[in-house]
Design a protein around this motif. Structure first.
Motif, PDB file in Angstrom:
ATOM      1  N   PHE B 547       0.855  -1.197   0.000  1.00  0.00           N
ATOM      2  CA  PHE B 547       0.000   0.000   0.000  1.00  0.00           C
ATOM      3  C   PHE B 547       0.885   1.238   0.000  1.00  0.00           C
ATOM      4  N   ILE B 548       0.282   2.361  -0.396  1.00  0.00           N
ATOM      5  CA  ILE B 548       0.922   3.643  -0.131  1.00  0.00           C
ATOM      6  C   ILE B 548       0.000   4.394   0.796  1.00  0.00           C
ATOM      7  N   ALA B 549       0.569   5.263   1.617  1.00  0.00           N
ATOM      8  CA  ALA B 549      -0.263   5.903   2.622  1.00  0.00           C
ATOM      9  C   ALA B 549       0.123   7.355   2.806  1.00  0.00           C
ATOM     10  N   ASP B 550      -0.885   8.160   3.170  1.00  0.00           N
ATOM     11  CA  ASP B 550      -0.630   9.489   3.699  1.00  0.00           C
ATOM     12  C   ASP B 550      -0.506   9.322   5.196  1.00  0.00           C
ATOM     13  N   GLU B 551       0.612   9.732   5.740  1.00  0.00           N
ATOM     14  CA  GLU B 551       0.809   9.555   7.171  1.00  0.00           C
ATOM     15  C   GLU B 551       0.894  10.919   7.833  1.00  0.00           C
ATOM     16  N   ALA B 552       0.048  11.123   8.819  1.00  0.00           N
ATOM     17  CA  ALA B 552       0.080  12.390   9.538  1.00  0.00           C
ATOM     18  C   ALA B 552       0.973  12.243  10.761  1.00  0.00           C
ATOM     19  N   ARG B 553       1.645  13.332  11.121  1.00  0.00           N
ATOM     20  CA  ARG B 553       2.416  13.310  12.355  1.00  0.00           C
ATOM     21  C   ARG B 553       1.715  14.214  13.355  1.00  0.00           C
ATOM     22  N   VAL B 554       1.261  13.626  14.448  1.00  0.00           N
ATOM     23  CA  VAL B 554       0.561  14.389  15.475  1.00  0.00           C
ATOM     24  C   VAL B 554       1.363  14.275  16.753  1.00  0.00           C
ATOM     25  N   LEU B 567       1.187   8.484  14.674  1.00  0.00           N
ATOM     26  CA  LEU B 567       1.316   8.477  13.216  1.00  0.00           C
ATOM     27  C   LEU B 567       0.149   7.740  12.567  1.00  0.00           C
ATOM     28  N   PRO B 568      -1.021   8.356  12.533  1.00  0.00           N
ATOM     29  CA  PRO B 568      -2.149   7.704  11.853  1.00  0.00           C
ATOM     30  C   PRO B 568      -1.936   7.736  10.340  1.00  0.00           C
ATOM     31  N   GLN B 569      -2.545   6.762   9.663  1.00  0.00           N
ATOM     32  CA  GLN B 569      -2.353   6.683   8.214  1.00  0.00           C
ATOM     33  C   GLN B 569      -3.687   6.583   7.486  1.00  0.00           C
ATOM     34  N   LYS B 570      -3.632   7.037   6.258  1.00  0.00           N
ATOM     35  CA  LYS B 570      -4.720   6.779   5.330  1.00  0.00           C
ATOM     36  C   LYS B 570      -4.106   5.967   4.205  1.00  0.00           C
ATOM     37  N   ARG B 571      -4.488   4.687   4.115  1.00  0.00           N
ATOM     38  CA  ARG B 571      -3.790   3.816   3.171  1.00  0.00           C
ATOM     39  C   ARG B 571      -4.607   3.592   1.915  1.00  0.00           C
ATOM     40  N   ARG B 572      -3.884   3.493   0.815  1.00  0.00           N
ATOM     41  CA  ARG B 572      -4.511   3.050  -0.426  1.00  0.00           C
ATOM     42  C   ARG B 572      -3.831   1.768  -0.855  1.00  0.00           C
ATOM     43  N   TYR B 573      -4.599   0.687  -0.897  1.00  0.00           N
ATOM     44  CA  TYR B 573      -4.003  -0.602  -1.235  1.00  0.00           C
ATOM     45  C   TYR B 573      -3.854  -0.733  -2.743  1.00  0.00           C
ATOM     46  N   LEU B 574      -2.676  -1.236  -3.168  1.00  0.00           N
ATOM     47  CA  LEU B 574      -2.339  -1.204  -4.585  1.00  0.00           C
ATOM     48  C   LEU B 574      -3.186  -2.176  -5.399  1.00  0.00           C
ATOM     49  N   ALA B 575      -3.500  -3.332  -4.804  1.00  0.00           N
ATOM     50  CA  ALA B 575      -4.182  -4.346  -5.605  1.00  0.00           C
ATOM     51  C   ALA B 575      -5.621  -3.969  -5.914  1.00  0.00           C
ATOM     52  N   GLY B 576      -6.400  -3.633  -4.881  1.00  0.00           N
ATOM     53  CA  GLY B 576      -7.814  -3.358  -5.106  1.00  0.00           C
ATOM     54  C   GLY B 576      -8.117  -1.883  -5.224  1.00  0.00           C
ATOM     55  N   GLY B 577      -7.157  -1.044  -4.848  1.00  0.00           N
ATOM     56  CA  GLY B 577      -7.400   0.383  -4.860  1.00  0.00           C
ATOM     57  C   GLY B 577      -8.270   0.865  -3.708  1.00  0.00           C
ATOM     58  N   SER B 578      -8.532   0.003  -2.731  1.00  0.00           N
ATOM     59  CA  SER B 578      -9.410   0.435  -1.654  1.00  0.00           C
ATOM     60  C   SER B 578      -8.646   1.239  -0.610  1.00  0.00           C
ATOM     61  N   VAL B 579      -9.387   2.115   0.035  1.00  0.00           N
ATOM     62  CA  VAL B 579      -8.807   3.056   0.980  1.00  0.00           C
ATOM     63  C   VAL B 579      -9.136   2.606   2.396  1.00  0.00           C
ATOM     64  N   MET B 580      -8.174   2.747   3.305  1.00  0.00           N
ATOM     65  CA  MET B 580      -8.356   2.269   4.668  1.00  0.00           C
ATOM     66  C   MET B 580      -7.764   3.245   5.664  1.00  0.00           C
ATOM     67  N   THR B 581      -8.446   3.433   6.758  1.00  0.00           N
ATOM     68  CA  THR B 581      -7.935   4.277   7.824  1.00  0.00           C
ATOM     69  C   THR B 581      -7.168   3.432   8.823  1.00  0.00           C
ATOM     70  N   GLU B 582      -5.976   3.850   9.158  1.00  0.00           N
ATOM     71  CA  GLU B 582      -5.221   3.153  10.188  1.00  0.00           C
ATOM     72  C   GLU B 582      -5.051   4.137  11.346  1.00  0.00           C
ATOM     73  N   ALA B 583      -5.756   3.860  12.438  1.00  0.00           N
ATOM     74  CA  ALA B 583      -5.693   4.780  13.567  1.00  0.00           C
ATOM     75  C   ALA B 583      -4.374   4.635  14.292  1.00  0.00           C
ATOM     76  N   ALA B 584      -3.951   5.700  14.974  1.00  0.00           N
ATOM     77  CA  ALA B 584      -2.757   5.619  15.819  1.00  0.00           C
ATOM     78  C   ALA B 584      -3.203   5.775  17.257  1.00  0.00           C
ATOM     79  N   ILE B 585      -2.714   4.900  18.109  1.00  0.00           N
ATOM     80  CA  ILE B 585      -3.181   4.869  19.491  1.00  0.00           C
ATOM     81  C   ILE B 585      -1.995   4.906  20.430  1.00  0.00           C
ATOM     82  N   ASP B 586      -2.088   5.755  21.458  1.00  0.00           N
ATOM     83  CA  ASP B 586      -1.122   5.696  22.546  1.00  0.00           C
ATOM     84  C   ASP B 586      -1.823   4.997  23.704  1.00  0.00           C
ATOM     85  N   PRO B 587      -1.561   3.689  23.893  1.00  0.00           N
ATOM     86  CA  PRO B 587      -2.308   2.963  24.909  1.00  0.00           C
ATOM     87  C   PRO B 587      -1.761   3.218  26.307  1.00  0.00           C
ATOM     88  N   GLY B 588      -2.609   3.072  27.288  1.00  0.00           N
ATOM     89  CA  GLY B 588      -2.183   3.212  28.666  1.00  0.00           C
ATOM     90  C   GLY B 588      -3.167   2.513  29.568  1.00  0.00           C
TER      91      GLY B 588
END
Lengths: 149, 658
Positions: B547-554, B567-588
């Motif tokens: 995939f390629i992704a837009d990655e934000a730095r927060v 570093l949350p991402q917005k991914r675009r998968y190369l094979a199907g072209g579908s878009v996916m949100t990848e959340a970034a979590i600081d767990p505690g």
């Protein structure tokens, strides 16, 4: 009364009391919390109630998605190719939301016939169609590309 | 070649399950020991052949054999190998294979780990499991063959695995969940075997109890993983949606919870026998119903795969046979196995009964809410959906009702107890729990009536347990000896109940205290949430394996000290072209910070961003892990080692005597 019988009677009474309590709770909870589904054609013809939470599903009309410049407000039209319902939503849309894709919006109709949506559901993979959208299109006699069946 | 071998192995396994369903049952009926003795061998044979078949399918996925239709439509050569393997069960046919494999695993486990079981009982149990295997393997072979080929028009490249599924969650969630789902088939098989034999004694409960506990533990883990996966993967921070498929896994869990408690009464006191049998049937039927709901696609759900009416029909018929058959058997046999033991109203038995009634009613209300749209649709009264408010409205009061009894339970005595004793034992925990409920805002939390209630109930639960442990220790000569005298069964209960308390606090605190904001943020913007400053620094392009992704730095800071960079991402998968949100979590342990990207808005590089502050959300999952650990611990109890243990201690006694 025989102690075993008395125990059994009390048990039955307890179960009856408890289950009637549960049934009461269920019917109370159901009354306010079921959302009826309406195809766009029914909404436009005025069959859907205002001021009550409903769901509307159909295809997102091409060229109808408009985003506000300074907020997260989005408006678009949901259509079953017979009629279209305007939808307004504030927030982040699901990843697979897009024009000419199936979507289901839930929310309330305002007095101008605009659905103020609180939740938007889109399909979750490329080949899947929400059953309600399929039903709405089927009802209107169109396939998902907008061709008459 | 490999897929054909796999297909062939599956057919052999099917024949073996047929034999397992028929031969030992016939042997048990006729008293033919040779036929009965065949059962364990057949069970192991089934595992071997289903295993071979599964391995062939997995190798087709790993080697990108796109001539197999299933691989072509659910995998891709760019996919990382671990996801290629997990993709085996990321689809309808493959998940049925996983189901069959796990069923074979449980069947073989029962065959291997039950040396203390009389052959007659063992052969009946295995025959019932064989019959279930017949159902599932024929389902797989007839309606959903995973090895179907795409010949001669073999595609060069596969369409992709759904990006939502390209996640470690897919690797562990389905296997664990199925371990639980399918594990209830063991409890079911024991119950049906007991009905067939007409003998339901305490030893029956003792045999089926450890299996049920293990299955329940796995189901708890599976559900918890599903919730956690949805939380970080779906990108909007929810962890439970009352989605039909979630309910499908939750209902067997609720019925299973009732079952493990009712089994305790049957095991220790010989009570509620026919009720326990009914619950075992009920729990497994709900597992099957869950399979039907998921696989038939009759309900809108995130788990529904593309559907085929024939498949839904098959499971429905199978479900009808299993439920109808076992209930008919129950109707004929249950009266002969009812118990004549009595108990006083103030006793542990009554409290367990309360547990059972509450969990059963909870199961039924969830079942009703899940099936209601189907009923209404079938009656032609329109299409409705039953939303989370319904489930919350019925479920929460039931749980509130449960916990007061749960606090007394561990302290109470079997057969008959005394309210005065309860009062004297529990007055201190009760007062302390009220004090906790009133003073928790001292922990720097705003006052909230629901959180107060949950703190009150949970501390009542924990303090009741603490009181009970103390009561057991104070009679021992030393604390160490007293601790050693606590059986694994008791410790398991302790851990699981503590887990439940943690779960209650976690769920209520997260629901009440969570803060969420959907915002429009431009690079350089800072937003404040719950005392944390979220600074949106920039968006960059990154490349992943497929995939390629837009990655934000927060950058998140608090009082000008940097807490973490997300570093949350917005991914675009190369094979199907579908878009996916990848959340970034600081767990505690006490709070999660959660950032997800929406979509780009406007022309100045601004993005819609979702910021969450989720206090104590981990407690809920930790609580579920505790429950599972408790269930596994309880299985270590000596009492389940059965006759071997008895023989052992006898020989010891004999030695001492000599």
């Amino acid at each position: 009364m025989h102690p075993v019988r008395r125990q059994r009677l009390l048990l039955v009474l307890f179960v009856v009391l408890f289950s009637s309590l549960a049934i009461g709770l269920v019917s109370y909870a159901l009354r306010g919390n079921i959302n009826l589904f309406y195809p766009p054609v029914d909404v436009v013809s005025g069959k859907a109630p205002t001021g009550h939470s409903i769901r509307v599903g159909g295809m997102v009309e091409q060229g109808s998605v408009r985003r506000s410049e300074d907020s997260l407000e989005v408006s678009f039209m949901l259509t079953d190719y017979k009629a279209s319902v305007p939808v307004v939503y504030v927030g982040i849309l699901p990843d697979l939301f897009g024009e000419e894709q199936g979507a289901v919006a839930s929310g309330m109709l305002d007095s101008e016939g605009v659905l103020q949506a609180t939740e938007i559901l889109a399909k979750h993979d490329e080949n899947y169609m929400p059953p309600e959208v399929a039903y709405a299109l089927e009802n209107a006699g169109f396939d998902e590309k907008g061709k008459i069946k | 070649m490999m897929p054909e071998i796999g297909h062939f192995a599956l057919i052999i396994a099917f024949c073996l399950t047929l034999m397992l369903a028929v031969v030992p049952a016939w042997g048990a009926w006729r008293g033919n020991a040779t036929a009965m003795a065949l059962a364990p061998t057949l069970a192991v044979g089934i595992l071997v052949f289903v295993g071979i078949s599964f391995a062939c399918l997995a190798s087709a996925f790993l080697q990108d054999d796109f001539s197999v239709a299933l691989v072509a439509s659910h995998s891709n050569s760019l996919l990382p190998p671990i996801y290629k393997f997990a993709a085996v069960w990321g689809n309808h046919e493959g998940s049925l294979m996983l189901w069959a494999l796990i069923l074979a695993l449980w069947t073989a486990a029962v065959a291997v780990f039950s040396p203390q079981l009389p052959l007659l009982v063992l052969s009946r149990v295995l025959a019932v499991m064989g019959a279930i295997g017949v159902g599932f393997l024929s389902f797989s072979l007839v309606t959903s063959n995973p090895f179907a080929r795409l010949l001669p028009s073999t595609p060069v490249e596969g369409s992709d695995l759904n990006p939502l599924l390209q996640d470690p969650g897919l690797i562990i969630h389905p296997p664990l969940l199925y371990m639980g789902y399918v594990g209830f088939s063991v409890a079911f098989a024991f119950a049906v075997a007991a009905l067939l034999g007409g003998r339901l004694d305490a030893s029956w409960a003792r045999w089926s109890r450890p299996w049920t506990n293990i299955a329940w533990g796995f189901l708890s883990l599976g559900i918890m993983l599903g919730s956690w996966w949805a939380y970080y993967e779906l990108g909007w921070g929810g962890w439970w949606f009352w989605d039909p498929v979630e309910n499908a896994s939750f209902m067997p869990w609720l019925a299973g919870t009732a079952l493990i408690h009712s089994l305790a009464a049957t095991d220790k006191r010989g009570l509620f026998k026919s009720w326990t049998v009914l619950l075992a049937i009920f729990a497994f039927s709900l597992s099957l119903l869950g399979t039907f709901l998921v696989r038939s696609g009759v309900l809108t759900s995130v788990h529904a795969f593309a559907t085929d009416p024939a498949r839904g029909m098959f499971i429905l018929v199978f479900l009808a046979i299993v439920v109808g058959g076992s209930l008919t058997l129950y109707a004929f046999r249950a009266p002969t196995v009812s118990s004549r033991v009595t108990f006083a109203w103030v006793s542990r038995e009554s409290l367990l009964l309360c547990n059972n009634v509450v969990f059963l009613v909870a199961t039924l209300t969830v079942l009703f809410g899940t099936l209601f749209p189907l009923i209404v649709d079938a009656l032609g009264m329109g299409k409705v959906s039953v939303g989370p408010p319904y489930f919350n409205a019925v479920f929460v009061p039931l749980m509130v009702l449960l916990v007061p009894f749960m606090g007394i339970g561990p302290l109470s005595r079997w057969k008959g107890d005394d309210i005065a004793r309860w009062r004297s034992e529990l007055i201190i925990p009760a007062l302390a729990a009220v004090a906790c409920g009133l003073t928790f805002p001292l922990l720097n939390a705003p006052y909230n009536i629901w959180v107060a209630l949950s703190v009150l109930l949970s501390s009542w639960l924990c303090l009741g347990l603490a009181q009970d442990v103390w009561r057991r220790l104070r009679n021992a000569s030393s604390a160490a000896r007293g601790l050693r005298r606590l059986t694994p069964g008791y410790c398991g209960m302790l851990i699981a109940h503590l887990g439940f308390a943690a779960c209650v606090i976690g769920i209520v605190a997260t629901s009440q205290y969570s803060l969420e904001r959907d915002l429009r943020m431009s690079p350089g913007d800072t937003q404040e949430l719950a005392g944390y400053d979220f600074k949106f620094v920039e968006v960059t392009q990154v490349r992943g394996p497929n995939f390629i992704a837009d990655e934000a730095r927060v950058v998140v800071s608090r009082d000008n000290a940097i807490v973490t960079t997300l570093l949350p991402q917005k991914r675009r998968y190369l094979a199907g072209g579908s878009v996916m949100t990848e959340a970034a979590i600081d767990p505690g342990l006490f709070r999660d910070l959660y950032v997800a990207m929406g979509e780009p808005v406007g022309n100045d590089g601004a993005w819609a961003m979702r910021l969450h502050y989720k206090p104590l959300v981990r407690w809920m999952w930790l609580g579920a892990i505790f429950m599972a650990v408790g269930a596994f611990t309880s299985v270590l109890d000596k009492r389940y080692r059965g006759q071997r243990g008895v023989v052992h201690s006898d020989s010891k006694a004999a030695l001492h005597g000599a």
